[in-house]
Design a protein around this motif. Structure first.
Motif, mmCIF file in Angstrom:
data_model
loop_
_atom_site.group_PDB
_atom_site.id
_atom_site.type_symbol
_atom_site.label_atom_id
_atom_site.label_comp_id
_atom_site.label_asym_id
_atom_site.label_seq_id
_atom_site.Cartn_x
_atom_site.Cartn_y
_atom_site.Cartn_z
ATOM 1 N N ALA A 85 0.818 -1.214 0.000
ATOM 2 C CA ALA A 85 0.000 0.000 0.000
ATOM 3 C C ALA A 85 0.855 1.269 0.000
ATOM 4 O O ALA A 85 0.414 2.315 0.481
ATOM 5 C CB ALA A 85 -0.932 -0.021 1.205
ATOM 6 N N SER A 86 2.062 1.183 -0.533
ATOM 7 C CA SER A 86 2.974 2.332 -0.550
ATOM 8 C C SER A 86 2.363 3.571 -1.191
ATOM 9 O O SER A 86 2.658 4.692 -0.794
ATOM 10 C CB SER A 86 4.267 1.985 -1.292
ATOM 11 N N GLU A 87 1.506 3.368 -2.183
ATOM 12 C CA GLU A 87 0.919 4.495 -2.911
ATOM 13 C C GLU A 87 -0.385 4.988 -2.280
ATOM 14 O O GLU A 87 -1.000 5.921 -2.787
ATOM 15 C CB GLU A 87 0.660 4.090 -4.364
ATOM 16 N N GLN A 88 -0.805 4.373 -1.181
ATOM 17 C CA GLN A 88 -2.057 4.747 -0.529
ATOM 18 C C GLN A 88 -1.775 5.614 0.693
ATOM 19 O O GLN A 88 -0.669 5.646 1.195
ATOM 20 C CB GLN A 88 -2.836 3.487 -0.113
ATOM 21 N N SER A 89 -2.810 6.289 1.178
ATOM 22 C CA SER A 89 -2.640 7.118 2.367
ATOM 23 C C SER A 89 -3.128 6.384 3.610
ATOM 24 O O SER A 89 -3.876 5.415 3.531
ATOM 25 C CB SER A 89 -3.371 8.448 2.205
ATOM 26 N N THR A 90 -2.678 6.870 4.753
ATOM 27 C CA THR A 90 -3.091 6.304 6.028
ATOM 28 C C THR A 90 -4.613 6.270 6.095
ATOM 29 O O THR A 90 -5.283 7.213 5.695
ATOM 30 C CB THR A 90 -2.539 7.170 7.181
ATOM 31 N N GLY A 91 -5.149 5.152 6.594
ATOM 32 C CA GLY A 91 -6.596 5.075 6.729
ATOM 33 C C GLY A 91 -7.089 3.646 6.849
ATOM 34 O O GLY A 91 -6.319 2.690 6.916
ATOM 35 N N VAL A 92 -8.411 3.535 6.842
ATOM 36 C CA VAL A 92 -9.092 2.248 6.929
ATOM 37 C C VAL A 92 -9.422 1.779 5.518
ATOM 38 O O VAL A 92 -9.892 2.561 4.685
ATOM 39 C CB VAL A 92 -10.390 2.372 7.766
ATOM 40 N N TYR A 93 -9.188 0.504 5.287
ATOM 41 C CA TYR A 93 -9.496 -0.122 4.004
ATOM 42 C C TYR A 93 -10.279 -1.400 4.264
ATOM 43 O O TYR A 93 -10.168 -2.008 5.329
ATOM 44 C CB TYR A 93 -8.202 -0.450 3.234
ATOM 45 N N PHE A 94 -11.075 -1.783 3.299
ATOM 46 C CA PHE A 94 -11.822 -3.030 3.382
ATOM 47 C C PHE A 94 -11.354 -3.957 2.278
ATOM 48 O O PHE A 94 -11.033 -3.501 1.174
ATOM 49 C CB PHE A 94 -13.321 -2.762 3.229
ATOM 50 N N TYR A 95 -11.295 -5.235 2.583
ATOM 51 C CA TYR A 95 -10.977 -6.210 1.543
ATOM 52 C C TYR A 95 -12.026 -7.295 1.589
ATOM 53 O O TYR A 95 -12.623 -7.583 2.623
ATOM 54 C CB TYR A 95 -9.552 -6.753 1.701
ATOM 55 N N ARG A 96 -12.300 -7.855 0.409
ATOM 56 C CA ARG A 96 -13.354 -8.859 0.312
ATOM 57 C C ARG A 96 -12.993 -9.935 -0.691
ATOM 58 O O ARG A 96 -12.236 -9.702 -1.636
ATOM 59 C CB ARG A 96 -14.682 -8.210 -0.036
ATOM 60 N N LEU A 97 -13.562 -11.094 -0.440
ATOM 61 C CA LEU A 97 -13.390 -12.252 -1.313
ATOM 62 C C LEU A 97 -14.724 -12.479 -2.007
ATOM 63 O O LEU A 97 -15.771 -12.519 -1.351
ATOM 64 C CB LEU A 97 -12.988 -13.473 -0.487
ATOM 65 N N LEU A 98 -14.684 -12.598 -3.337
ATOM 66 C CA LEU A 98 -15.900 -12.805 -4.112
ATOM 67 C C LEU A 98 -15.850 -14.138 -4.841
ATOM 68 O O LEU A 98 -14.806 -14.533 -5.373
ATOM 69 C CB LEU A 98 -16.083 -11.690 -5.140
ATOM 70 N N LEU A 99 -16.984 -14.793 -4.878
ATOM 71 C CA LEU A 99 -17.176 -16.047 -5.593
ATOM 72 C C LEU A 99 -18.371 -15.841 -6.508
ATOM 73 O O LEU A 99 -19.459 -15.503 -6.037
ATOM 74 C CB LEU A 99 -17.430 -17.176 -4.589
ATOM 75 N N ASP A 100 -18.173 -16.012 -7.809
ATOM 76 C CA ASP A 100 -19.250 -15.763 -8.779
ATOM 77 C C ASP A 100 -19.875 -14.383 -8.572
ATOM 78 O O ASP A 100 -21.102 -14.220 -8.584
ATOM 79 C CB ASP A 100 -20.333 -16.847 -8.690
ATOM 80 N N ASN A 101 -19.030 -13.387 -8.349
ATOM 81 C CA ASN A 101 -19.426 -11.992 -8.144
ATOM 82 C C ASN A 101 -20.306 -11.773 -6.918
ATOM 83 O O ASN A 101 -20.966 -10.744 -6.807
ATOM 84 C CB ASN A 101 -20.086 -11.422 -9.400
ATOM 85 N N GLU A 102 -20.336 -12.725 -6.000
ATOM 86 C CA GLU A 102 -21.033 -12.551 -4.729
ATOM 87 C C GLU A 102 -19.999 -12.543 -3.609
ATOM 88 O O GLU A 102 -19.080 -13.363 -3.601
ATOM 89 C CB GLU A 102 -22.047 -13.660 -4.512
ATOM 90 N N VAL A 103 -20.162 -11.630 -2.682
ATOM 91 C CA VAL A 103 -19.207 -11.474 -1.590
ATOM 92 C C VAL A 103 -19.299 -12.659 -0.633
ATOM 93 O O VAL A 103 -20.367 -12.978 -0.130
ATOM 94 C CB VAL A 103 -19.441 -10.151 -0.832
ATOM 95 N N VAL A 104 -18.163 -13.326 -0.400
ATOM 96 C CA VAL A 104 -18.078 -14.417 0.565
ATOM 97 C C VAL A 104 -17.867 -13.844 1.962
ATOM 98 O O VAL A 104 -18.505 -14.262 2.924
ATOM 99 C CB VAL A 104 -16.925 -15.385 0.206
ATOM 100 N N ASN A 105 -16.961 -12.856 2.062
ATOM 101 C CA ASN A 105 -16.654 -12.242 3.344
ATOM 102 C C ASN A 105 -15.940 -10.921 3.107
ATOM 103 O O ASN A 105 -15.286 -10.734 2.081
ATOM 104 C CB ASN A 105 -15.776 -13.167 4.197
#
Length: 119
Positions: A85-105
């Motif tokens: 994340a060197s190019e990003q600024s300090t903060g909160v980010y969300f990450y998600r895993l998708l299966l068949d375009n549906e969010v798993v988590n």
């Protein structure tokens, strides 16, 4: 027996690679990134229980997708994605895993940029 009782994630995957242990995940899962908070690199672990294509996405607080990686026909096992994340600024980010375009988590992670001068 100790190996089988370990939580899913990168340690279990590393032991598989190093010592040839074989364990298949029971379901699709997304683990908390490590380290968290981080500066500027973190590892995101996830599991795939059947041969499947999945997407891993990272979104900022504005709702903008800033990272996306599609994994095609993954074999059943545990996987790691390193994110810089060197190019990003300090903060909160969300990450998600998708299966068949549906969010798993979805999980939250925190980027805190600091330098040696700040310590």
């Amino acid at each position: 027996n100790i190996y089988n009782n370990l939580p899913d994630g990168s340690l279990k995957s590393d032991l598989e690679s190093e010592f040839g242990f074989k364990s298949m995940p029971d379901d699709f899962s997304l683990s908390q990134n490590y380290p968290n908070p981080f500066n500027p690199v973190t590892t995101i672990s996830f599991s795939v229980p059947i041969k499947q294509s999945v997407k891993l996405q990272i979104i900022n607080l504005k709702g903008e997708m800033i990272f996306s990686n599609e994994f095609i026909d993954l074999e059943p096992r545990y996987y790691n994605q390193v994110w810089d994340a060197s190019e990003q600024s300090t903060g909160v980010y969300f990450y998600r895993l998708l299966l068949d375009n549906e969010v798993v988590n979805t999980k939250k992670m925190i980027l805190i940029k600091w330098s040696k001068n700040m310590v």
